[in-house]
Scaffold this active site. Structure first.
Site, short mmCIF file in Angstrom:
data_model
loop_
_atom_site.label_atom_id
_atom_site.label_comp_id
_atom_site.label_asym_id
_atom_site.label_seq_id
_atom_site.Cartn_x
_atom_site.Cartn_y
_atom_site.Cartn_z
CG LEU A 9 -1.92 -1.19 1.28
CD1 LEU A 9 -2.82 -1.06 2.49
CD2 LEU A 9 -2.75 -1.31 0.01
NE ARG A 11 6.02 -1.75 -3.07
CZ ARG A 11 6.09 -2.74 -2.19
NH1 ARG A 11 5.86 -2.52 -0.91
NH2 ARG A 11 6.38 -3.96 -2.58
CG ASN A 70 9.57 -15.59 -11.48
OD1 ASN A 70 9.84 -16.33 -12.41
ND2 ASN A 70 8.31 -15.26 -11.17
CB ALA A 73 7.77 -15.17 -14.89
CB CYS A 125 32.41 -27.37 3.71
SG CYS A 125 33.29 -26.06 2.86
CB CYS A 390 16.93 -13.66 -30.22
SG CYS A 390 18.47 -12.80 -29.83
#
Length: 606
Positions: A9, A11, A70, A73, A125, A390
């Site tokens: 809320l 921003r 993320n 996505a 470790c 691409c």
């Protein structure tokens, strides 16, 4: 598929207190229609990776504006935009930092043209045996203990240490973490506590060589911290409920302020109480749970476990607020940054709709001014010819084909590195693996059997020199991978036991050119410094959620002569020593090193 949280809320101005818990997409639509009632908005409260959001769905739009949270996505949408030939405007913010980038198929680099560095990792470790920072304790509590108790029981876990009882009965250490049918949940929690914070520490201390130059940890047993009667009394307050949000160890124990640092006794109480709540209120989820920073009970358990381990190793304890930030890689958002980046997104979207390709800019929002500028515009770059997405350039994979299984290849490379969701793997004409709803049962069984086979023993053997074709039909993305057999790998530096390369072609190092130490980043080259023909070469690296990393690239076009600021002495060398990291909270990134306000000159390109 996000829902509105109270923390949004401050921003996200379309939302109000009354909207908490509701769909962000739907509430945003309703809010906008109040002041623009004549436009058409269709909200989807769903996962962008759902099959109905396919290439045909994307083709109906003129431009896509990304505000995802993320890396997986973002890669997915990038590939769908390429397949649909729809321009993509990417964005991200964290704190005072942010950026907006434009990606147009065949004209600019795609989102994946530059490699995205791997998340910050710590040697196993260090996490399991010799933690020295609180973050080590959080990683241990989240990725080892939480996963062991509540996650997939079949996954390997470095907590597999025999206890005295398990050793005497000659049972596997996994049994130590199993809750017996007739065992009191209170007693089970204490047994787990004593095993991981007491017995395991004693076992570690038995290796005297380890502690020659280190402070020795101290074993902590539940009986020494918490009298039986205290946890028994608290345990009687556990009420079974279907409301997961109300299942809180803090609430049960009367702890209210998440910014308080709990003492060892309070951490022990929270540890026992959280474990009991998981096994009483959320028993059906156990075995399938993974840590979620928005799951309060999970955060409470991890905070308590991390603090108890920190106490054992003489590391300062932290509050739940701090532990949650570490566990979830959270940098709290700033409303003004979000507003600035949102404005930049719209500006670039308007340029795309006008097909004003000469004016496209990638813009970086800085925390500190550079030459009185907080916004750093950079011209887009041509597609990277070495990009496997691409430009369809083959990749190379070093792997031990006699030890690694097809499952390792699918999980660690195809899904984790390449971001494919529904992969199909072929060797020449032989289909080695496929997923889909239309498969027959015998096909599913055959492919599952292949997963358990080492690469060299597959029906169509995969050995050194093999070329595999991996395809994701939903993303319409195909990638060829050249297999190179390699016998040994460094367990610390190459924990996956395989190395994927070929994302970008490395440039030869020059005497005066500096080289990035990033994971797969290009070598930095100098840029022209003639006024009116200046380019700010900024490196923004991504850890879990994809930030642009321009690398050494060719400009699409020259800066216009009407450039408002002369940067001739202000060419950024952040590619070499500044890294910005993005992560999975909102659209955020994290700055790892200070962004110097003094910009260094670079050499002129030959």
């Amino acid at each position: 598929m996000d829902t509105i949280e109270v923390s949004n809320l401050n921003r996200q101005f379309l939302f109000r207190q009354s909207h908490v818990g509701q769909s962000k997409a739907k509430v945003a639509r309703d809010a906008v229609l109040r002041f623009r009632p004549h436009i058409s908005i269709t909200p989807y409260h769903a996962n962008v990776k759902d099959s109905n959001f396919n290439v045909d769905f994307f083709k109906q739009f003129n431009v896509i504006l990304n505000g995802l949270d993320n890396l997986d996505a973002r890669r997915h949408v990038n590939r769908l935009c390429l397949a649909a030939e729809v321009p993509l405007v990417e964005s991200g913010t964290t704190g005072f930092l942010g950026q907006v980038t434009v990606h147009v198929k065949g004209k600019t680099e795609c989102y994946e043209c530059q490699p995205k560095p791997a998340p910050k990792t710590y040697p196993v470790c260090t996490i399991t045996s010799t933690p020295s920072k609180f973050v080590h304790c959080v990683v241990w509590a989240k990725d080892l203990l939480f996963a062991k108790l509540f996650g997939d029981k079949n996954q390997d876990n470095d907590l597999n240490v025999r206890s005295n009882d398990a050793a005497r009965s000659s049972k596997n250490a996994d049994d130590v973490f199993e809750w017996g049918e007739n065992e009191d949940i209170e007693q089970y929690g204490r047994r787990i506590y004593d095993h991981v914070f007491g017995y395991n520490i004693e076992q570690a201390l038995s290796n005297e060589e380890t502690w020659k130059n280190r402070n020795k940890p101290r074993p902590i047993y539940c009986r020494d911290v918490l009298p039986d009667i205290m946890t028994q009394r608290n345990g009687n307050n556990v009420d079974k409920t279907d409301d997961l949000s109300s299942a809180s160890a803090m609430a049960s124990l009367g702890l209210k302020n998440p910014q308080d640092i709990w003492c060892l006794m309070e951490n022990t109480k929270v540890f026992i109480e959280a474990l009991k709540l998981f096994f009483t209120n959320r028993r059906k989820e156990i075995g399938n749970l993974s840590f979620d920073k928005d799951d309060l009970l999970a955060v409470e358990f991890v905070t308590a476990a991390a603090n108890i381990r920190a106490a054992s190793f003489n590391i300062p304890l932290q509050s739940l607020f701090e532990a949650k930030g570490i566990a979830g890689n959270i940098v709290h958002a700033v409303a003004t940054t979000n507003a600035i980046v949102a404005g930049l997104i719209v500006i670039e979207a308007i340029k795309v709709l006008k097909k004003d390709t000469e004016s496209y800019r990638m813009t970086y929002c800085l925390e500190h001014p550079s030459k009185k500028m907080l916004l750093m515009p950079v011209e887009p770059f041509e597609p990277n010819k070495s990009c496997c997405v691409c430009s369809e350039t083959p990749l190379s994979l070093e792997i031990n084909t006699h030890r690694s299984k097809l499952w390792d290849f699918v999980e660690k490379i195809v899904k984790a590195k390449l971001g494919m969701n529904s992969p199909l793997i072929m060797h020449a004409t032989a289909l080695l693996y496929e997923v889909g709803d239309d498969l027959e049962e015998d096909e599913i069984a055959n492919y599952n059997a292949n997963l358990e086979k080492v690469l060299s023993e597959l029906p169509s053997p995969v050995t050194g020199g093999t070329m595999l074709t991996v395809e994701d039909l939903q993303q319409e993305f195909t990638c060829n991978i050249h297999i190179k057999h390699r016998e040994e790998f460094d367990e610390e530096k190459e924990p996956d036991g395989m190395v994927l390369s070929g994302w970008t072609q490395a440039l030869p190092e020059k005497k005066d050119a500096k080289t990035s130490n990033g994971n797969g980043a290009s070598t930095s080259k100098s840029l022209p410094t003639k006024p009116g023909n200046t380019e700010i070469d900024t490196e923004v690296k991504e850890i879990s959620d994809g930030t642009v990393s321009p690398g050494t690239k060719r400009k699409l076009s020259e800066f216009s002569d009407g450039s408002p600021v002369d940067h001739s002495s202000d060419v950024d060398e952040t590619r070499n020593n500044k890294k910005i990291q993005k992560h999975d909270d909102e659209d955020e990134l994290v700055m790892l090193d200070h962004w110097d306000s003094d910009m260094s000159k670079k050499q002129r390109l030959p």
